[in-house]
Scaffold this motif. Structure first.
Motif, PDB file in Angstrom:
ATOM      1  N   THR A 189       0.829  -1.206   0.000  1.00 16.96           N
ATOM      2  CA  THR A 189       0.000   0.000   0.000  1.00 16.96           C
ATOM      3  C   THR A 189       0.866   1.260   0.000  1.00 16.96           C
ATOM      4  O   THR A 189       0.622   2.191  -0.781  1.00 16.96           O
ATOM      5  N   TYR A 239       3.923   1.510  -1.050  1.00 18.82           N
ATOM      6  CA  TYR A 239       4.625   1.588  -2.332  1.00 18.82           C
ATOM      7  C   TYR A 239       3.704   2.146  -3.418  1.00 18.82           C
ATOM      8  O   TYR A 239       4.122   2.990  -4.221  1.00 18.82           O
ATOM      9  N   LEU A 240       2.469   1.715  -3.455  1.00 19.16           N
ATOM     10  CA  LEU A 240       1.526   2.239  -4.450  1.00 19.16           C
ATOM     11  C   LEU A 240       1.237   3.717  -4.210  1.00 19.16           C
ATOM     12  O   LEU A 240       1.099   4.489  -5.167  1.00 19.16           O
ATOM     13  N   ILE A 241       1.155   4.128  -2.953  1.00 11.91           N
ATOM     14  CA  ILE A 241       0.962   5.546  -2.655  1.00 11.91           C
ATOM     15  C   ILE A 241       2.172   6.344  -3.129  1.00 11.91           C
ATOM     16  O   ILE A 241       2.038   7.427  -3.708  1.00 11.91           O
ATOM     17  N   ARG A 242       3.366   5.798  -2.919  1.00 13.12           N
ATOM     18  CA  ARG A 242       4.585   6.475  -3.367  1.00 13.12           C
ATOM     19  C   ARG A 242       4.610   6.608  -4.893  1.00 13.12           C
ATOM     20  O   ARG A 242       4.985   7.649  -5.438  1.00 13.12           O
ATOM     21  N   LEU A 243       4.206   5.557  -5.592  1.00 14.47           N
ATOM     22  CA  LEU A 243       4.164   5.626  -7.052  1.00 14.47           C
ATOM     23  C   LEU A 243       3.103   6.608  -7.544  1.00 14.47           C
ATOM     24  O   LEU A 243       3.304   7.286  -8.557  1.00 14.47           O
ATOM     25  N   ALA A 244       1.988   6.682  -6.844  1.00 10.38           N
ATOM     26  CA  ALA A 244       0.901   7.566  -7.270  1.00 10.38           C
ATOM     27  C   ALA A 244       1.232   9.035  -7.060  1.00 10.38           C
ATOM     28  O   ALA A 244       0.635   9.898  -7.711  1.00 10.38           O
ATOM     29  N   ARG A 245       2.178   9.331  -6.175  1.00 10.35           N
ATOM     30  CA  ARG A 245       2.504  10.733  -5.900  1.00 10.35           C
ATOM     31  C   ARG A 245       3.350  11.362  -6.984  1.00 10.35           C
ATOM     32  O   ARG A 245       3.534  12.570  -6.999  1.00 10.35           O
ATOM     33  N   GLY A 246       3.901  10.591  -7.907  1.00 13.28           N
ATOM     34  CA  GLY A 246       4.640  11.174  -9.016  1.00 13.28           C
ATOM     35  C   GLY A 246       6.054  10.658  -9.114  1.00 13.28           C
ATOM     36  O   GLY A 246       6.541   9.964  -8.226  1.00 13.28           O
TER      37      GLY A 246
END
Length: 82
Positions: free
Chosen positions: A30, A32-39
């Protein structure tokens, strides 16, 4: 659902480590996906003042992690001179 998981963990104590690592894996995925979604984090360059930052690198600068049989001191610069 949480109540069922707690009851099963009390009845079968061998499930506790499995549930722990399952929770850690879900938490890590979760975040990691938040980190990827931030840009993108790699391309935080100043596009107004320096649109091509790779041109400022010295040809002898070793920017690779592993250099097998490559002597960066003897490399010649390829490309236009500024």
């Amino acid at each position: 659902m949480i109540k069922t998981i707690v009851e099963q963990a009390r009845r079968y104590p061998g499930l506790i480590p499995q549930l722990f690592f399952l929770g850690m894996g879900l938490t890590g995925a979760t975040f990691y996906l938040i980190r990827l979604a931030r840009g993108p984090h790699v391309t935080l360059w100043d596009k107004k003042n320096n649109p091509e930052p790779w041109n400022n690198l010295d040809p002898t600068y070793q920017y690779k992690f592993v250099a097998v049989n490559t002597d960066y001191k003897n490399l010649k610069k390829e490309g236009p001179d500024f």
